[in-house]
Write a protein that holds these residues in place. Sequence first.
Motif, PDB file in Angstrom:
ATOM      1  N   SER A 189       0.815  -1.219   0.000  1.00 18.14           N
ATOM      2  CA  SER A 189       0.000   0.000   0.000  1.00 18.14           C
ATOM      3  C   SER A 189       0.844   1.261   0.000  1.00 18.14           C
ATOM      4  N   LYS A 190       2.138   1.119   0.311  1.00 19.02           N
ATOM      5  CA  LYS A 190       3.002   2.302   0.309  1.00 19.02           C
ATOM      6  C   LYS A 190       3.892   2.333  -0.931  1.00 19.02           C
ATOM      7  N   ILE A 248       5.176   2.822  -4.533  1.00 21.10           N
ATOM      8  CA  ILE A 248       4.814   3.639  -5.688  1.00 21.10           C
ATOM      9  C   ILE A 248       5.436   3.098  -6.964  1.00 21.10           C
ATOM     10  N   GLY A 249       6.019   1.900  -6.900  1.00 21.63           N
ATOM     11  CA  GLY A 249       6.535   1.248  -8.097  1.00 21.63           C
ATOM     12  C   GLY A 249       7.685   1.977  -8.756  1.00 21.63           C
ATOM     13  N   ILE A 303       1.035  -3.008  -7.324  1.00 27.60           N
ATOM     14  CA  ILE A 303       2.421  -3.112  -7.740  1.00 27.60           C
ATOM     15  C   ILE A 303       3.169  -3.938  -6.702  1.00 27.60           C
ATOM     16  N   PRO A 337      12.188   4.865  -1.152  1.00 23.74           N
ATOM     17  CA  PRO A 337      11.937   6.222  -0.686  1.00 23.74           C
ATOM     18  C   PRO A 337      10.732   6.364   0.234  1.00 23.74           C
ATOM     19  N   THR A 338       9.753   5.478   0.160  1.00 23.27           N
ATOM     20  CA  THR A 338       8.545   5.645   0.968  1.00 23.27           C
ATOM     21  C   THR A 338       8.507   4.711   2.160  1.00 23.27           C
ATOM     22  N   GLN A 339       9.587   4.005   2.425  1.00 27.09           N
ATOM     23  CA  GLN A 339       9.621   2.979   3.463  1.00 27.09           C
ATOM     24  C   GLN A 339       8.522   1.936   3.230  1.00 27.09           C
ATOM     25  N   ARG A 390       0.066  -1.095  10.102  1.00 28.54           N
ATOM     26  CA  ARG A 390      -0.263  -0.759   8.716  1.00 28.54           C
ATOM     27  C   ARG A 390      -1.628  -1.318   8.346  1.00 28.54           C
ATOM     28  N   ASP A 396      -4.323   0.811   9.700  1.00 33.01           N
ATOM     29  CA  ASP A 396      -4.485   2.024   8.879  1.00 33.01           C
ATOM     30  C   ASP A 396      -5.289   1.708   7.622  1.00 33.01           C
ATOM     31  N   GLU A 423      -8.941   1.291   8.304  1.00 28.80           N
ATOM     32  CA  GLU A 423      -9.610   2.587   8.480  1.00 28.80           C
ATOM     33  C   GLU A 423      -9.879   3.271   7.155  1.00 28.80           C
ATOM     34  N   ARG A 424      -9.112   2.897   6.114  1.00 26.97           N
ATOM     35  CA  ARG A 424      -9.340   3.516   4.811  1.00 26.97           C
ATOM     36  C   ARG A 424     -10.255   2.683   3.943  1.00 26.97           C
TER      37      ARG A 424
END
Lengths: 809, 304
Positions: free
Chosen positions: B35-36, B38-39, B93, B178-180, B197, B200, B203-204
């Motif tokens: 979910s974090k 960004i490919g 991804i 870069p986004t951990q 995670r 989170d 919740e979304r």
Amino acid sequence: MTNTWADIKNTNLVVIMGGNAAEAHPCGFKWVTEAKAHNKAKLIVVDPRFTRSAAVSDLYVPIRAGSDIAWLGGLINYLLTQDKIQHEYVKAYTNATFIVKPGFGFADGLFTGYDAQKRDYDRSSWAYEIGEDGYAKVDETLLDPRCVYQLMKAHYARYTPEMVERICGSPKDKLIQAWEWIAETAAPDRAMTSMYALGWTQHSKGSQNIRTMAMVQLLLGNIGVAGGGMNALRGHSNIQGLTDLGLMSNLIPGYLTLPSEKEVSKATYLQSRGFKPLRPGQLSYWQNYPKFFVSFLKSMYGKEATADNDFGYDWLPKLDVSYDVLRTFELMHQGKINGYFCQGFNPLMAFPNKKKLINALRQLKFLVVMDPLATETASFWENHGQYNDVDPTQIQTEVFRLPTTCFAEEDGSLTNSGRWLQWHWKGADGPGESRSDIIILTDLFLRLRDMYRKQGGAFPEPILGLHWPYKLAEAPSPEEIAREVNGYVVEDITDPKDASVVQLRAGQQLDGFAQLRDDGKTACGCWIYSGCFTERGNQMARRDNSDPYDSGLAPGWAWAWPVNRRILYNRASCDVDGKPWNPRHKVIEWNGKAWAGADVPDYPPATKPEAGMNPFIMNPEGVARLFTLGMMRDGPFPEHYEPFEAPVANALHPKVNANPVARVFKGDLEVFGTADDYPYVATTYRLTEHFHYWSKHCHINATLQPQQFVEIGEALAKEKGINNGDQIKVRSNRGQIVAVAVVTKRIRPLKVDGKMIHTVGIPIHWGFTGQTKKGFGANILTPYVGDANIETPEYKAFLVDVERATPSV
Amino acid sequence: MSTLQSLDITRRSATTSPSPSVRESEEVAKLIDISKCIGCKACQAACYEWNDLRDEIGVNVGVYDNPPDLTENSWTLMRFTEVEEDGNLEWLIRKDGCMHCADPGCLKACPSPGAIVQYSNGIVDFISENCIGCGYCVKGCPFNIPRISKKDQKAYKCTLCSDRVSVGLEPACAKACPTQAISFGTKKDMIEFAQTRITDLNERGYDKAGLYDPPGVDGTHVMYVLQHADRPELYADLPKDPKISPLVEAWKGAAKPVALIGLGLTALFGFLHYVSTGPNEVEATDEEQAKKAIDQPDEKREGR
């Protein structure tokens, strides 16, 4: 950026529109990831394609490329009709209350004062009504029909949700959901950040795209606060540095402007740059312009610049017209330019209409390319088959290639999107005969100066008078230049009350631009950078990342302009009494004696809240502008205009389709395509794996995206019988490219004005040099027209046709 | 690469004698939070750079996945999948690569002693000098990861940067991310972090979010946080319930004692036959018949 990268973690809502932050700024994007992970922030992405940013978003809203002002205008209309604005902020900190002159108006797509012949406006009606006291008149009740608030409301009343859906193709339910989430940030303890980039700038109304969101942010009270801001994501590690140092054709460092040829003396030049306050008690800090300007002239011409010769004012070039890149290549095309120095960019790939660019470059007598790479521009004369179809025997241009070092092979500073100047140290020697840009230009300058000395010539004074104080004349060091840019004392500055007391000694570095003077006693290469290299040393080299207020602001890390301030306009983070709007995320506050907090106050530190000085201290009004007077060529309010190549007529005013004041050269107007011949909307963009036309020269990057491709939606592919992986031809009225088709669900057709509009996505990174498979420049297709205010070319919305290529291609 | 001490090896391929078990490290894990992600492929680039690998510059076959598959030189790969359901589009991804199973199918299948080892921290490593390039590991892997090099006929895959981990560093991909989206630590800590995670994501609106740590291979030392943990197959065919192939299990399991018994019985039968029936000797009647066969060659042959 008005704010700063790490501050994004404080936001409640990220809106990525007019850019693709995850794609183009993966490292900076981590702050969005942090905001989501630790601050429960939501992410909205508005884009013609479902991008890598959309992949991690909470809401994706599709939009037709080129219709952003309609979308944002609809948002303004929504906020005003629902009354979801930060009332106190809008009243106190914007020009919503200001009264506009009776002559100003808007009808049928045009503001008052339009001259169709000149394709320009007489902007004198776009002004405040000034009272007898010389100040602008205001109405605190916001009821006066001539106040900015009411004019704005009336202007955007046409941008109903239905109209926005019709123009943009965004489904109405998605629009309303996005607008609802955005409206929540009008609350004083909630903030939204706008992250944008070339998706907004590369349009014929690019500046106004950005302006519209700035208006939204002001209505919501999101400027000057933690987690807020208008955050431009710059596209190159030092492009912020480029604009800061005035490397645009109309600027001098620190966003001062080059004089026009009509400004025959320093006095005339400064007369129109007085910036007298337009409301009582306002600072209007640009009033100090003469100090910045004279100090700049002193840094240029040293001893030669004196009060007697207007500090060398006559030696500055004067502009008759703007000399932006589109103009320059147009002149080149007309044969009016003999030689061209191309330093650190690749016009043959980067400017529009490649066919025109080849015809322009071949007219040069000589071309000098200073670059670490063998670029396409340096090889414009070489035949590469279909990828560069030229006959070298017909090209007489002499091309000089001067290999330069790249950033890792020299000391220097880079200025990032957050305005941080970060010093870096040389990591390796440059290869072969490469030399740094400083050394190459120094060598050139010293030889030229010598020739002028020996042979004379036309107007030698600026060359001979150029201040060249370096220890080794042939090798100025980056530190010496940084010290010049920071500024220093030229002559002892004594206490005005007691001349025997020396306050600032000749030769010492200045602490900041507050010490600049207009009498020649200070020199400063770039006033906004003053403070970066003081008597205490190179502030840009500091690497203390402690964050004492847990605000994301690390004031000891490098140095930000101006004066190490990380969030601009931060006085606006407090109400009129000096209390922070959001106690959980304070930036500064009034402590009874002074303004203090996590950041350097963007305000005189000891000025009491009761004094009524407003936060936007650079503006003569002291407040931010919703109505921009005559400062934007195409209107004091942004208005939806279609791109020059558009699939539909302008739904708001079909008689005025595109930007009525954007400049179009003869010859370029004729090669705009029409929707009948070119039914699909094309947009160009970047991929994470590459940086423009450089990284195709790197093996790893080339592996990660080896070959040119074009993205089309499944619906269009089906219509045209195109399968994933097929070769396809993409044609505009200027040329054609062939590439692999990537057929995707991420581009959907949009219903625009009753028609189904398909979008074709064209990434830009391949050319005829490098390690990737050879490709065609996307700029072969794009139109030669730019933004009405700053001439950034319209790469983001134009028209094409596509079809399967025959197997033999 | 055998950069961890041999004291850390708990299991070796094709070896029945015990591995050193005096020293034990805590189990590590790499957590990949899809979910974090960004490919951006920084992980792919970092892996190449750290391991001094370079792969062929290929062509685009209509996808963002480049190269299109794992190879002996590309040990990790971003796999992009577009999933559209009820008008809602997702672009999933997933970073593909060795899962470092607790019960590794490659190690089980490998016939070459010590070509594949498992360290006490859970990392599964190929010791290339012992590899014979038979390809059994490819068959044995439930995730289709190892690849045989055309250059040296040896198998290669992600090492979970065993060389970096052995000196206390995180894997190159985790450092570069870069986004951990990629985090690294003890397996215990990664499971705990994954839970935050997942909360989170819940919740979304991702109510089926969860941790991918498949029990069929006794868990893995590379785990995923998936938005749709109930449907791992959405993520470029990530196996829903991976197990070591029954063929491998049998071949390295029951087949061994069975084969040994078979060998034993064959030996016994041979001995008994020899003892009872004796060796095959040439008789006088055999000699006469042979002579006849030589003197009448043509008739016999044409009869065939």
